[in-house]
Scaffold this active site. Structure first.
Site, PDB file in Angstrom:
ATOM      1  N   ASN A 237       0.826  -1.139   0.213  1.00 11.36           N
ATOM      2  CA  ASN A 237       0.059  -0.017  -0.083  1.00 11.36           C
ATOM      3  C   ASN A 237       0.832   1.323  -0.178  1.00 11.36           C
ATOM      4  OD1 ASN A 237      -2.007  -1.619   0.097  1.00 11.36           O
ATOM      5  ND2 ASN A 237      -2.571  -1.330   2.145  1.00 11.36           N
TER       6      ASN A 237
ATOM      7  N   THR B  97     -15.524  38.156 -31.252  1.00 10.25           N
ATOM      8  CA  THR B  97     -16.281  38.021 -30.023  1.00 10.25           C
ATOM      9  C   THR B  97     -17.477  37.177 -30.575  1.00 10.25           C
ATOM     10  OG1 THR B  97     -17.388  39.860 -29.811  1.00 10.25           O
ATOM     11  CG2 THR B  97     -15.167  39.591 -28.905  1.00 10.25           C
ATOM     12  N   HIS B  98     -17.934  36.182 -30.077  1.00 12.34           N
ATOM     13  CA  HIS B  98     -19.150  35.457 -30.350  1.00 12.34           C
ATOM     14  C   HIS B  98     -18.836  34.675 -31.518  1.00 12.34           C
ATOM     15  CE1 HIS B  98     -21.490  37.343 -26.871  1.00 12.34           C
ATOM     16  NE2 HIS B  98     -20.635  38.320 -27.245  1.00 12.34           N
TER      17      HIS B  98
ATOM     18  N   SER C 154      -9.216  13.022 -48.790  1.00 14.68           N
ATOM     19  CA  SER C 154     -10.431  12.335 -48.676  1.00 14.68           C
ATOM     20  C   SER C 154     -10.369  11.125 -49.675  1.00 14.68           C
ATOM     21  CB  SER C 154     -11.400  13.043 -49.018  1.00 14.68           C
ATOM     22  OG  SER C 154     -12.850  12.559 -49.582  1.00 14.68           O
TER      23      SER C 154
ATOM     24  N   LYS D 251     -10.289  17.598 -51.405  1.00 12.28           N
ATOM     25  CA  LYS D 251     -10.080  17.820 -49.801  1.00 12.28           C
ATOM     26  C   LYS D 251      -8.626  17.910 -49.214  1.00 12.28           C
ATOM     27  CE  LYS D 251     -13.247  18.017 -47.422  1.00 12.28           C
ATOM     28  NZ  LYS D 251     -13.889  16.974 -46.516  1.00 12.28           N
TER      29      LYS D 251
ATOM     30  N   ASN E 263      -7.514  17.869 -45.426  1.00  8.03           N
ATOM     31  CA  ASN E 263      -8.426  17.572 -43.932  1.00  8.03           C
ATOM     32  C   ASN E 263      -7.396  17.981 -42.694  1.00  8.03           C
ATOM     33  OD1 ASN E 263     -10.956  17.133 -45.097  1.00  8.03           O
ATOM     34  ND2 ASN E 263     -10.472  14.897 -45.237  1.00  8.03           N
TER      35      ASN E 263
ATOM     36  N   GLU F 117      -8.194  17.813 -35.546  1.00  9.60           N
ATOM     37  CA  GLU F 117      -9.283  17.386 -35.090  1.00  9.60           C
ATOM     38  C   GLU F 117      -9.421  16.467 -34.017  1.00  9.60           C
ATOM     39  OE1 GLU F 117     -12.017  16.516 -38.883  1.00  9.60           O
ATOM     40  OE2 GLU F 117     -10.007  16.942 -39.448  1.00  9.60           O
TER      41      GLU F 117
ATOM     42  N   TYR G 181      -6.393   1.996   2.221  1.00  9.86           N
ATOM     43  CA  TYR G 181      -6.006   1.570   0.923  1.00  9.86           C
ATOM     44  C   TYR G 181      -7.550   0.793   0.625  1.00  9.86           C
ATOM     45  CZ  TYR G 181      -4.709  -1.079  -3.063  1.00  9.86           C
ATOM     46  OH  TYR G 181      -4.867  -1.806  -4.427  1.00  9.86           O
TER      47      TYR G 181
ATOM     48  N   GLN H  32      -6.544   0.634  -7.440  1.00  6.73           N
ATOM     49  CA  GLN H  32      -5.695   0.147  -8.496  1.00  6.73           C
ATOM     50  C   GLN H  32      -6.292   0.875  -9.757  1.00  6.73           C
ATOM     51  OE1 GLN H  32      -4.399  -3.966  -8.194  1.00  6.73           O
ATOM     52  NE2 GLN H  32      -5.867  -4.389 -10.050  1.00  6.73           N
TER      53      GLN H  32
HETATM   54  N1  ARG Z   1      -1.785  -3.517  -7.382  1.00  5.97           N
HETATM   55  C1  ARG Z   1      -2.095  -2.816  -6.138  1.00  5.97           C
HETATM   56  C2  ARG Z   1      -2.707  -1.358  -6.764  1.00  5.97           C
HETATM   57  O1  ARG Z   1      -2.331  -1.031  -7.873  1.00  5.97           O
HETATM   58  C3  ARG Z   1      -1.045  -2.815  -5.294  1.00  5.97           C
HETATM   59  C4  ARG Z   1      -1.672  -2.491  -3.942  1.00  5.97           C
HETATM   60  C5  ARG Z   1      -2.195  -3.730  -3.438  1.00  5.97           C
HETATM   61  N2  ARG Z   1      -2.313  -3.701  -1.958  1.00  5.97           N
HETATM   62  C6  ARG Z   1      -3.031  -4.700  -1.488  1.00  5.97           C
HETATM   63  N3  ARG Z   1      -3.309  -4.808  -0.111  1.00  5.97           N
HETATM   64  N4  ARG Z   1      -3.812  -5.556  -2.201  1.00  5.97           N
HETATM   65  O2  ARG Z   1      -3.219  -0.530  -6.134  1.00  5.97           O
END
Ligand code: ARG
Length: 462
Positions: A109, A154-155, A277, A283, A285, A290, A317, A322
């Protein structure tokens, strides 16, 4: 084979494993992960948890794992859940059981939180370079068109004349704010290194977290271990910064798309930066523009997605976190892919000053006519009405505002003198807006812009 199997007597369901595993995308954190682990091994040895010899073996092993990633020879194993477990598994294969000491007092974590910050900080520097490089080509264009007059809108209706340099520079300054915003954000990120927060409650070993933070390029450790493992403010902030950069690219693109339209014909795109095109032979483009406009939507989507993922999480956590990585990686990949063609396109496009000047209409000097009355003592509100009547009269006569005769103007106001003709000069109207930041001081503005860029030592590409 997982790193947490002790309490389980059954293997994880295959579909759950596939859902859970993140190595597919988080392998990109390998460099940050190994850098973080090297610092952690140092911190453990300073705390007396690892002997110097153990620390050195772990460090040498980690460098070998890093080399495998860099050479593309790293082979994932079936039990590799994420980059953290993959690196540790490989380390154990290379150096044996001493590898098992690296994770002492640490959790994935605080590890992943640290990895992500390290990755962000390096991505941030690359994005700043892209933005500055675009700024440099905008300035090169501005330099060429200090005296090119064009309509300002403007606008999106013709409003008043400006210089083309003033218009180019109007796309430059937002980029300076983007860069400064990213730099301020990065300074704040550096002030809270999560490593040493453990799973949630902190680490029980006597780790000097200030020294650890500095070893990794941070300025200070995070204040609260529970906050540190759940904090993804920096990820959201980075996505906001990138979204706003996307918005700025999109607005530049929109102007250029309109100006490249043959009805305007203000710019000509280099053939290398436009496409044809398959059906209509005539054309040309502006596809890259875009796509710049279109991809900004995707950046904004990533920001919104992450904010929603964060908003309901309980403290600590949670695996939802993830989900922070793919949007970040994609946002950075998107800008990495977008900037080079946009920079090339801006650098090679050609402005057509005659078309810009031809689009100027004396009606765009109606404000200047009002200002003329003001110089003769008429209050502005009244002057505005007089000039409006002049515009209407010209329309009724089917002539342009500058073609109204002295007699016609005299019917509108007895404040009209012979010198009124001087109002109808586009360049003079631009030059009059000479107060700081106005179109009449574009040259000084360009010098300020160049000075900003020079402080960053960025040169435009050839
Ligand atoms: N792969 C996890 C993530 O990206 C790492 C941390 C996972 N921690 C755990 N206690 N499962 O968040």
């Amino acid at each position: 084979m997982t790193l947490w199997g002790g309490v389980f007597s059954q293997p994880t369901d295959d579909a759950v494993r596939r859902l859970n595993d993140s190595l597919r995308f988080d392998w990109r954190l390998y460099d940050a992960d190994i850098t973080g682990s090297l610092a952690w091994a140092d911190a453990l040895s300073q705390a007396g948890v690892l002997t110097p010899a153990e620390r050195d073996r772990i460090a040498a092993g980690l460098e070998r794992v890093r080399a495998e990633f860099m050479e593309g020879t790293f082979a994932a194993a079936p039990g590799d859940e994420d980059i953290h477990t993959a690196v540790e598994r490989r380390l154990a294969e290379l150096i044996g059981p001493v590898a098992g000491k690296l994770h002492t007092g640490r959790s994935r974590n605080d590890q992943v939180a640290t990895d992500l910050l390290l990755w962000l900080l390096s991505a941030q520097r690359r994005i700043v370079d892209h933005v500055c490089a675009l700024g440099a080509v905008l300035l090169r264009q501005a330099e060429r068109h200090l005296d090119t007059a064009m309509p300002g809108y403007t606008h999106f209706q013709p409003a008043q004349p400006i210089t083309a340099a003033h218009w180019w520079l109007n796309h430059f300054w937002p980029l300076t704010r983007d860069v400064e915003r990213l730099e301020r954000a990065a300074d704040a990120w550096r002030a809270r290194c999560p490593l040493g927060s453990g799973a949630l409650a902190g680490t029980p070993y006597p780790i000097d977290r200030q020294a650890l933070a500095e070893r990794l390029g941070f300025t200070a450790p995070s204040h609260n271990s529970l906050d540190a493992v759940a904090d993804r403010d920096h990820a959201a902030e980075f996505l906001f910064c990138l979204s706003l950069i996307g918005v700025h690219l999109s607005r530049l693109a929109e102007d250029l798309i309109v100006f490249a339209n043959p009805s305007f014909g203000f710019i000509r795109l280099d053939e290398r930066y436009s496409t044809g095109s398959s059906l209509m032979p005539q054309k040309r483009n502006p596809d890259p523009l875009e796509l710049a406009r279109g991809k900004s939507a995707r950046l904004i989507g990533h920001l919104a997605g992450l904010l929603v993922a964060l908003k309901g999480l309980p403290s600590g956590y949670n695996k939802d976190l993830q989900e922070d990585k793919e949007p970040l990686f994609d946002a950075v990949d998107t800008l990495d892919a977008l900037f080079p063609p946009v920079i090339g396109l801006v650098n090679t496009l050609v402005l057509v000053p005659e078309r810009m000047r031809a689009a100027l209409d004396p009606a765009m000097l109606a404000t200047d006519l009002a200002d003329y009355f003001v110089t003769r003592g008429v209050p502005f509100r009244e002057a505005h009405a007089l000039a409006g009547r002049a515009v209407k009269l010209a329309e009724a006569r089917g002539v342009s505002l500058s073609e109204l005769s002295a007699e016609d103007l005299a019917t509108i106001s007895d404040q009209t003198g012979d010198d009124v003709a001087r109002v109808f000069d586009f360049d003079a109207a631009i030059a009059r807006r000479a107060a700081f930041g106005g179109a009449g001081e574009t040259e000084a503005q360009l010098a300020r812009a160049q000075a900003w860029l020079a402080r960053r030592r960025i040169a435009a590409p050839e």
